[in-house]
Write a protein that holds these residues in place. Structure first.
Motif, mmCIF file in Angstrom:
data_model
loop_
_atom_site.group_PDB
_atom_site.id
_atom_site.type_symbol
_atom_site.label_atom_id
_atom_site.label_comp_id
_atom_site.label_asym_id
_atom_site.label_seq_id
_atom_site.Cartn_x
_atom_site.Cartn_y
_atom_site.Cartn_z
ATOM 1 N N LEU A 55 0.853 -1.187 0.000
ATOM 2 C CA LEU A 55 0.000 0.000 0.000
ATOM 3 C C LEU A 55 0.891 1.241 0.000
ATOM 4 O O LEU A 55 1.771 1.385 0.850
ATOM 5 C CB LEU A 55 -0.907 0.002 1.238
ATOM 6 N N LYS A 56 0.669 2.135 -0.972
ATOM 7 C CA LYS A 56 1.436 3.381 -1.072
ATOM 8 C C LYS A 56 0.473 4.561 -1.022
ATOM 9 O O LYS A 56 -0.566 4.540 -1.677
ATOM 10 C CB LYS A 56 2.239 3.414 -2.382
ATOM 11 N N PHE A 57 0.826 5.575 -0.278
ATOM 12 C CA PHE A 57 -0.017 6.764 -0.216
ATOM 13 C C PHE A 57 0.750 7.917 0.427
ATOM 14 O O PHE A 57 1.662 7.714 1.219
ATOM 15 C CB PHE A 57 -1.298 6.487 0.587
ATOM 16 N N SER A 58 0.381 9.130 0.040
ATOM 17 C CA SER A 58 0.891 10.310 0.738
ATOM 18 C C SER A 58 -0.155 10.715 1.766
ATOM 19 O O SER A 58 -1.356 10.589 1.522
ATOM 20 C CB SER A 58 1.168 11.450 -0.239
ATOM 21 N N ALA A 59 0.298 11.191 2.910
ATOM 22 C CA ALA A 59 -0.615 11.527 4.009
ATOM 23 C C ALA A 59 0.004 12.630 4.851
ATOM 24 O O ALA A 59 1.216 12.895 4.774
ATOM 25 C CB ALA A 59 -0.901 10.291 4.868
ATOM 26 N N PHE A 60 -0.823 13.260 5.674
ATOM 27 C CA PHE A 60 -0.317 14.309 6.566
ATOM 28 C C PHE A 60 -0.002 13.700 7.920
ATOM 29 O O PHE A 60 -0.858 13.125 8.588
ATOM 30 C CB PHE A 60 -1.339 15.427 6.730
ATOM 31 N N TRP A 61 1.256 13.807 8.306
ATOM 32 C CA TRP A 61 1.734 13.308 9.597
ATOM 33 C C TRP A 61 1.506 14.408 10.631
ATOM 34 O O TRP A 61 2.159 15.447 10.591
ATOM 35 C CB TRP A 61 3.216 12.950 9.462
ATOM 36 N N ILE A 62 0.551 14.181 11.517
ATOM 37 C CA ILE A 62 0.110 15.222 12.447
ATOM 38 C C ILE A 62 1.234 15.646 13.393
ATOM 39 O O ILE A 62 1.525 16.844 13.538
ATOM 40 C CB ILE A 62 -1.118 14.745 13.252
#
Length: 714
Positions: A55-62
């Motif tokens: 699984l690959k994805f860009s996300a916001f690391w809080i």
């Protein structure tokens, strides 16, 4: 003076913005791999990419207050199915490691680190544990935003378009929503092969279709044009997000929005060049490295050419777009298809008046979907048919100087003063650059950094002969469950083939596969899809193995081009003296092919994974054998590199090919102790990256390493 002052203020402001951006990127970067636990990611459903068990994805690391590129390996097939159906933005609790991505370790290797920076991402996260929070838990950490709801709606649209028949589904997802579906990879590769990628870089043209359709619809409903302009002013930014915020779409949306804004509030018209320049500046301020994206380069450059050539006839315009795209395409892909020159003349209007309307109408009017899909199927079949013609020129990667020179000359030719003379200069420089790339003046041996594997390229000067010894390959320890299988490219394609094509090499004269191990031959089938192989040599007996026959069937090589060898069957092949195997075997380590060769007055030996007993047999049979450059056998394992072998060969330098932090502990301390005992300096691809050895006329040997800390040795 006011103009000079304005330019000075602009330059200073630009430098300050670039400096602050770089400072922020550096502050965010985590150089050393760091373990993190119980952290939170905001995950958007439209950004998930699933390839087998990955699984690959860009996300916001809080907690890190930044966007990161994330990777997670599914533990079960049921877990994979949950993410396939995931459609709402939410917060996930995760544990894993974080660091900035590795920089390339081979010449012309894809720079993933710089690619992520074009998206304002500097770190990657390898997730070990990933769990979605309940809605009531997530709201204490993060509240859904308008952006989240738009992204959720984009996911809904992607799923809706994905249910349409191909190729309409793939074209509509790509052109309307900026989403690349792996099921649509073949048409994209064909379009790229034909050199028509610039059409997709101009894919923002569908924005103008949407605007035209809305204005027509509003007029039919007796709604004023002014109201339509206000409506577009509000809707266009939302569509930019729905479209995936690609460089070409951002350009088209922002240009359209600015033109509308100026018309509504200032009752004036503004030139397209001024608007495009302002949009480019804004995008560069937001993310300076976006200009290094091929899509952005083509989009802004070719849009500029369209603006300044509005009155040019379609044939002349098509030729101009082709000419301007060639330097950019060659810099990024190293290839050019001769058909592109002719296709561009008719393809631009065909794309503009048939393909784009079919995509837009087929996506928004299901009743006409079948008809539109038939149109796109015909278009795709034509492209597939044309791509089968052997008209691709593997030009190679031109130096940046030539890319800039060609673009400057093309722009100067727009003035029509001395344009013929400029075109002559352009043609001469183009041919001269090709000669420089394709006919090197020196012999060269390249040891690829292929991870825990082996691959060596031998180029005789002027490319008189091209030989590859082994192809590398990744040894996998996962089982062969269907749901885990990935479709990602091999290092044979991304490193070896990419390097060869960048040097204008599309054909290998000789390929030696030293033995059957995957880390030496695993990339062989995929490499043949990119590079033609004239002759394949394997140790006698390996040709009958089932594993080899399977790989051969997956390749493009016929059995009649496979030559089993031993010192009994052949003692020399071109410049290569066959040292091993002695007899027919089974392609195991002890059956490895070993060869010696000379370039100028420098001697080399490569011996696969030949063990110490085999090494001793070689020096016992070949009494006068010596080597200036010794490729250490079996990645530096203690089973190879016998003391007697090193003492006899008396190498001046040794090369080790091993993976970083490999599970085998290569190179072993015993092997390094042997090299130290006989005072043999060595370099390891795990530390130095790609290693290049260049023999010179004055009995010197230049050794270059790709990673700068190792520099250049003589």
């Amino acid at each position: 003076m006011p103009i000079f002052t304005a330019w000075l203020v602009f330059v200073v402001a630009t430098l300050v913005v670039f400096f602050m951006w770089q400072k922020e990127m550096t502050a965010r970067s985590i150089i050393n791999e760091t373990e993190i636990t119980r952290q939170h990611l905001v995950v958007y459903p439209d950004d998930l990419q699933i390839d087998g068990d990955l699984l690959k994805f860009s996300a916001f690391w809080i907690e890190g207050k930044q966007k990161v590129q994330s990777f997670y390996i599914f533990k079960t097939e049921d877990e994979k199915k949950l993410f396939l159906d995931y459609n709402k933005t939410n917060v996930f609790l995760f544990s894993g490691t974080v660091k900035q991505p590795d920089s390339p370790t081979n010449e012309n290797q894809f720079n993933y680190q710089e690619f992520l920076k074009t998206k304002n991402i500097v770190n990657i996260v390898k997730i070990a544990e990933l769990n979605e929070l309940e809605k009531n838990q997530a709201k204490f950490i993060w509240e859904p935003t308008v952006l989240a709801h738009i992204r959720d709606f984009r996911k809904y649209l992607l799923d809706y378009l994905g249910q349409i028949a191909q190729p309409l589904a793939g074209y509509s997802q790509l052109l309307l929503l900026g989403y690349y579906d792996s099921d649509f990879s073949n048409p994209i590769e064909i379009i790229n092969k034909l050199g028509l990628l610039y059409l997709f870089s101009l894919s923002g043209m569908h924005v103008f279709y949407i605007i035209a359709i809305l204005r027509w619809l509003f007029a039919k409903l007796y709604i004023t044009d002014e109201f339509c302009s206000w409506f577009l002013l509000m809707v266009l930014p939302l569509y930019a997000i729905l479209g995936g915020l690609s460089a070409s779409l951002l350009r088209a949306v922002m240009m359209s929005w600015l033109i509308l804004f100026i018309q509504i509030f200032f009752k004036k018209t503004v030139s397209g060049i001024a608007v495009e320049s302002f949009v480019l500046i804004i995008n560069l301020y937001w993310c300076p490295l976006i200009i290094f994206s091929m899509g952005a380069q083509l989009s802004y450059l070719l849009t500029f050419i369209l603006i300044v050539n509005r009155k040019v006839n379609p044939i002349h315009l098509g030729l101009k777009l082709t000419a301007y795209s060639i330097p950019i395409v060659l810099w990024n892909t190293y290839e050019w298809n001769w058909l592109t020159t002719f296709l561009s003349v008719g393809m631009v209007p065909f794309f503009e008046w048939i393909v784009m309307p079919a995509v837009v109408i087929g996506a928004i009017a299901p009743v006409l979907g079948t008809l539109c899909n038939q149109v796109l199927m015909v278009f795709t079949k034509i492209l597939f048919s044309l791509s089968s013609w052997p008209l691709t020129w593997d030009y190679g990667k031109p130096p940046l100087f030539f890319v800039v020179l060609w673009l400057v000359l093309l722009l100067l030719s727009e003035r029509r003063e001395n344009s013929r003379k400029i075109l002559v200069y352009l043609s001469i420089s183009f041919v001269f650059c090709a000669v420089i790339i394709r006919f090197p003046l020196q012999d060269q041996v390249v040891y690829f950094d292929i991870g825990q594997g082996d691959s060596t390229l031998i180029r005789e000067r002027f490319n008189k002969s091209i030989t590859l010894v082994d192809t590398g390959g990744k040894v996998t320890f996962n089982n062969n469950e269907e749901w885990k299988k990935r479709t990602s490219k091999t290092m044979g394609e991304t490193i070896i083939a990419n390097y060869l094509l960048s040097k204008g090499i599309s054909k290998i004269d000789n390929l030696f596969l030293t033995h059957q191990d995957t880390d030496h031959v695993g990339n062989f089938p995929s490499l043949t899809q990119k590079i033609k192989i004239n002759r394949l040599f394997v140790p006698d007996g390996m040709d009958s193995l089932t594993s080899f026959q399977t790989r051969l069937a997956d390749s493009t090589i016929d059995m009649n081009r496979v030559y089993p060898i031993s010192i009994v069957k052949a003692d020399r092949i071109g410049i290569f003296k066959i040292l091993h195997p002695f007899i027919r075997g089974e392609g195991k380590n002890e059956d490895s092919i070993a060869v010696s060769f000379n370039l100028k007055k420098t001697s080399f030996i490569i011996s696969g994974d030949l063990d110490q007993d085999g090494e001793k047999e070689v020096i016992n049979l070949f009494k006068t054998l010596q080597a200036d450059i010794l490729k250490i056998g079996h990645h530096g394992s203690k089973t190879s590199t016998a003391k007697e072998y090193v003492n006899k060969l008396k190498p001046k330098f040794a090369v080790i090919s091993a993976g970083r932090n490999n599970r085998y502990g290569h190179p072993n301390i015993e092997t390094l102790a042997t090299l130290d005992e006989f005072k043999v300096p060595y370099v390891n691809t795990a530390n130095a990256g790609m290693i290049q050895v260049i023999p010179t006329k004055n009995n010197e040997t230049i050794i270059k390493t790709f990673l700068k800390e190792n520099g250049e040795m003589r």
